[in-house]
Design a protein around this motif. Sequence first.
Motif, mmCIF file in Angstrom:
data_model
loop_
_atom_site.group_PDB
_atom_site.id
_atom_site.type_symbol
_atom_site.label_atom_id
_atom_site.label_comp_id
_atom_site.label_asym_id
_atom_site.label_seq_id
_atom_site.Cartn_x
_atom_site.Cartn_y
_atom_site.Cartn_z
ATOM 1 N N PHE B 79 0.830 -1.214 0.000
ATOM 2 C CA PHE B 79 0.000 0.000 0.000
ATOM 3 C C PHE B 79 0.857 1.254 0.000
ATOM 4 O O PHE B 79 0.353 2.353 0.215
ATOM 5 C CB PHE B 79 -0.897 0.017 1.245
ATOM 6 N N GLY B 80 2.126 1.098 -0.138
ATOM 7 C CA GLY B 80 3.024 2.256 -0.113
ATOM 8 C C GLY B 80 3.024 2.965 1.230
ATOM 9 O O GLY B 80 3.165 4.186 1.293
ATOM 10 N N ALA B 81 2.800 2.195 2.288
ATOM 11 C CA ALA B 81 2.698 2.803 3.618
ATOM 12 C C ALA B 81 3.851 2.395 4.528
ATOM 13 O O ALA B 81 3.693 2.347 5.744
ATOM 14 C CB ALA B 81 1.364 2.430 4.251
ATOM 15 N N THR B 82 5.019 2.105 3.949
ATOM 16 C CA THR B 82 6.141 1.644 4.776
ATOM 17 C C THR B 82 6.597 2.693 5.788
ATOM 18 O O THR B 82 7.280 2.370 6.754
ATOM 19 C CB THR B 82 7.344 1.256 3.899
ATOM 20 N N SER B 83 6.198 3.935 5.584
ATOM 21 C CA SER B 83 6.598 4.971 6.537
ATOM 22 C C SER B 83 5.941 4.756 7.911
ATOM 23 O O SER B 83 6.390 5.306 8.909
ATOM 24 C CB SER B 83 6.222 6.349 6.014
ATOM 25 N N SER B 84 4.874 3.928 7.973
ATOM 26 C CA SER B 84 4.219 3.672 9.273
ATOM 27 C C SER B 84 4.851 2.514 10.025
ATOM 28 O O SER B 84 4.368 2.123 11.093
ATOM 29 C CB SER B 84 2.743 3.345 9.073
ATOM 30 N N LEU B 85 5.916 1.932 9.460
ATOM 31 C CA LEU B 85 6.487 0.717 10.056
ATOM 32 C C LEU B 85 6.841 0.899 11.543
ATOM 33 O O LEU B 85 6.435 0.089 12.383
ATOM 34 C CB LEU B 85 7.741 0.287 9.274
ATOM 35 N N GLY B 86 7.563 1.976 11.855
ATOM 36 C CA GLY B 86 8.012 2.207 13.238
ATOM 37 C C GLY B 86 6.846 2.215 14.211
ATOM 38 O O GLY B 86 6.849 1.525 15.229
ATOM 39 N N GLY B 87 5.807 2.985 13.852
ATOM 40 C CA GLY B 87 4.656 3.112 14.743
ATOM 41 C C GLY B 87 3.926 1.796 14.919
ATOM 42 O O GLY B 87 3.542 1.419 16.037
ATOM 43 N N LEU B 88 3.802 1.071 13.828
ATOM 44 C CA LEU B 88 3.058 -0.187 13.875
ATOM 45 C C LEU B 88 3.764 -1.227 14.758
ATOM 46 O O LEU B 88 3.136 -1.887 15.602
ATOM 47 C CB LEU B 88 2.927 -0.713 12.441
ATOM 48 N N VAL B 89 5.072 -1.347 14.549
ATOM 49 C CA VAL B 89 5.838 -2.310 15.351
ATOM 50 C C VAL B 89 5.774 -1.926 16.828
ATOM 51 O O VAL B 89 5.539 -2.774 17.706
ATOM 52 C CB VAL B 89 7.301 -2.357 14.866
ATOM 53 N N ALA B 90 5.938 -0.646 17.116
ATOM 54 C CA ALA B 90 5.930 -0.201 18.519
ATOM 55 C C ALA B 90 4.580 -0.480 19.160
ATOM 56 O O ALA B 90 4.502 -0.951 20.301
ATOM 57 C CB ALA B 90 6.268 1.277 18.594
ATOM 58 N N LEU B 91 3.508 -0.226 18.410
ATOM 59 C CA LEU B 91 2.174 -0.492 18.968
ATOM 60 C C LEU B 91 1.986 -1.972 19.280
ATOM 61 O O LEU B 91 1.511 -2.343 20.351
ATOM 62 C CB LEU B 91 1.097 -0.059 17.969
ATOM 63 N N ALA B 92 2.368 -2.811 18.292
ATOM 64 C CA ALA B 92 2.192 -4.256 18.479
ATOM 65 C C ALA B 92 2.982 -4.729 19.700
ATOM 66 O O ALA B 92 2.496 -5.533 20.509
ATOM 67 C CB ALA B 92 2.653 -5.000 17.235
ATOM 68 N N LEU B 93 4.209 -4.189 19.845
ATOM 69 C CA LEU B 93 5.044 -4.637 20.961
ATOM 70 C C LEU B 93 4.530 -4.113 22.301
ATOM 71 O O LEU B 93 4.399 -4.869 23.270
ATOM 72 C CB LEU B 93 6.491 -4.166 20.758
ATOM 73 N N LEU B 94 4.233 -2.835 22.362
ATOM 74 C CA LEU B 94 3.882 -2.248 23.660
ATOM 75 C C LEU B 94 2.531 -2.732 24.163
ATOM 76 O O LEU B 94 2.355 -3.003 25.347
ATOM 77 C CB LEU B 94 3.879 -0.721 23.579
ATOM 78 N N ARG B 95 1.576 -2.838 23.217
ATOM 79 C CA ARG B 95 0.227 -3.218 23.652
ATOM 80 C C ARG B 95 0.104 -4.718 23.928
ATOM 81 O O ARG B 95 -0.571 -5.119 24.866
ATOM 82 C CB ARG B 95 -0.771 -2.889 22.554
#
Lengths: 270, 256
Positions: B79-95
């Motif tokens: 989807f051309g949304a690789t710029s959200s990678l950092g946020g997504l990984v952090a959310l998955a890990l923290l939550r």
Amino acid sequence: MGEGPLIRIDDVHFGYGRHAVFTGLSMEIPAGRITAIMGPSGTGKTTLLELVTGQLHPDRGEVWIQGRNLARLSRATLFRLRREMGFLFQEGALFGDLSVFENVAFPLREHTRLSDTLIHHLVLMKLEAVGLRGAAALTPAELSGGMARRVALARAIVMDPVMMFYDEPLVGLDPIAMGVILRLIVHLNETLGMTSVIVTHDVKEVLKIAHGSYILSGGRVVAQGSPAELSRSRDPWVRQFLDGAPDGPVPFNYPAPDFSADLFMTGVRR
Amino acid sequence: MTRLFEPVRITLDFLQAIGQRAVFFLATLWASPRALLRPGIVVEQVFFVGSVSVILIGVGGLFVGLVLALQFYTALARFGATSSLGGLVALALLRELGPVLTALLFAGRAGTSLASELGLMRATRQIDAMEVMAVDPMRRIVAPRFMAGIVSMPLLAGIFSAMGILGAYLVGVKMMGLDPGVFWSSMRHEVSFRSDFVDGMIKSVIFGAACTLVAVYEGFHARPSAEGVGQATTRSVVISSMVILALDFILTSFMY
């Protein structure tokens, strides 16, 4: 030495599930004396000590210590009473994560606010009494069985208890260690007036130092008296036990069908 | 006739097991304030449970981060949304993954060593010895370990998530060539301190309590034999894992 019974066991019934251990056990343990409680394996000698220290409670009957009914005591009062008791476990039950020194210091650190220097002196005195001052820095894993028992004894007496309970103190010891332990028991009894209860089947050794003794079998007391009285006794229970005879009123074999019927498989099918 | 009553018996046994654990939990809570009077013992236990788990959890976190970043990167790239990678990984890990996987690893490492340590103390009669020395084992053995579990689990989960984010950074930035500024700013943009970080920590504290409680209960009530200690250790991992996953569902449904 005090007079009168320190511990009174009154018509105690106790069992694990359906297996009855005691069926109407009564005995009195006088203050300041060494009392031996003897009997074949599996007669509930260790269970008796656990009843007397309040680790177990009788199904029926009462255990009285210093005029107090154990079953009626609150946990706090029971714990206060236990500070006057020393208990030597057959296994030693030393804390594996603490050194020999810290094992002996454990009750002092838990119950008193003594300075480290004083604790150091007291612990070394008790270790010297059991001949293991030099082993203070070792861990329990580095000790032999006999040494572990002696460290456990030092730990049991470090609070100078009024009464001392020994669970099979001589099992598995060499003759020298046996002699040391027996002399210590007598010494503690004579110098501190400690009431000592020894549960054992090492009849000959213990009768040399005991003032009085009870023989248990089948969940009750079958004989009692001083060592001299017991050795003169003609009672078949006493004779079988003291002489170590396989035949007599105490059954040695586990109940089984007739041997020949069992061999020729005409008896009960398994 | 007996078969008819079998479900009843199983239900009663189950209720009894729950009840015994509840009573043990209350006794532990009751003993805990008094255990805090001697903080040295609690600190010693925090060090023990923490030090046995920290390397496992750090390495585990790193690998989970590496894998997460790889998976998310390929999905986001579509989807051309690789710029959200950092946020997504952090959310998955923290939550979610941080608290849950830390707790599962903790149950396997620190939980088993607690259960076997206490089981061995039971089998060699050290717990009985303490009782007859008028020292309450609930206060001296159980409560400090319980407190240590509560303290160390969130710390370990923090380490897990930090290592996971580091892993994601390595994959996203160093391997896939994502801009580091974009990676970190998406994390700042997506992650809320209150609803993501704090809620994750609350989960960890609860998992820490549950996990340690199961381990000490099983060890404390182990049958006094070599076999009994082994069974207690196994049971502690199995029960802790189930409890963690079930609690995670319940907590998540309340939090988000």
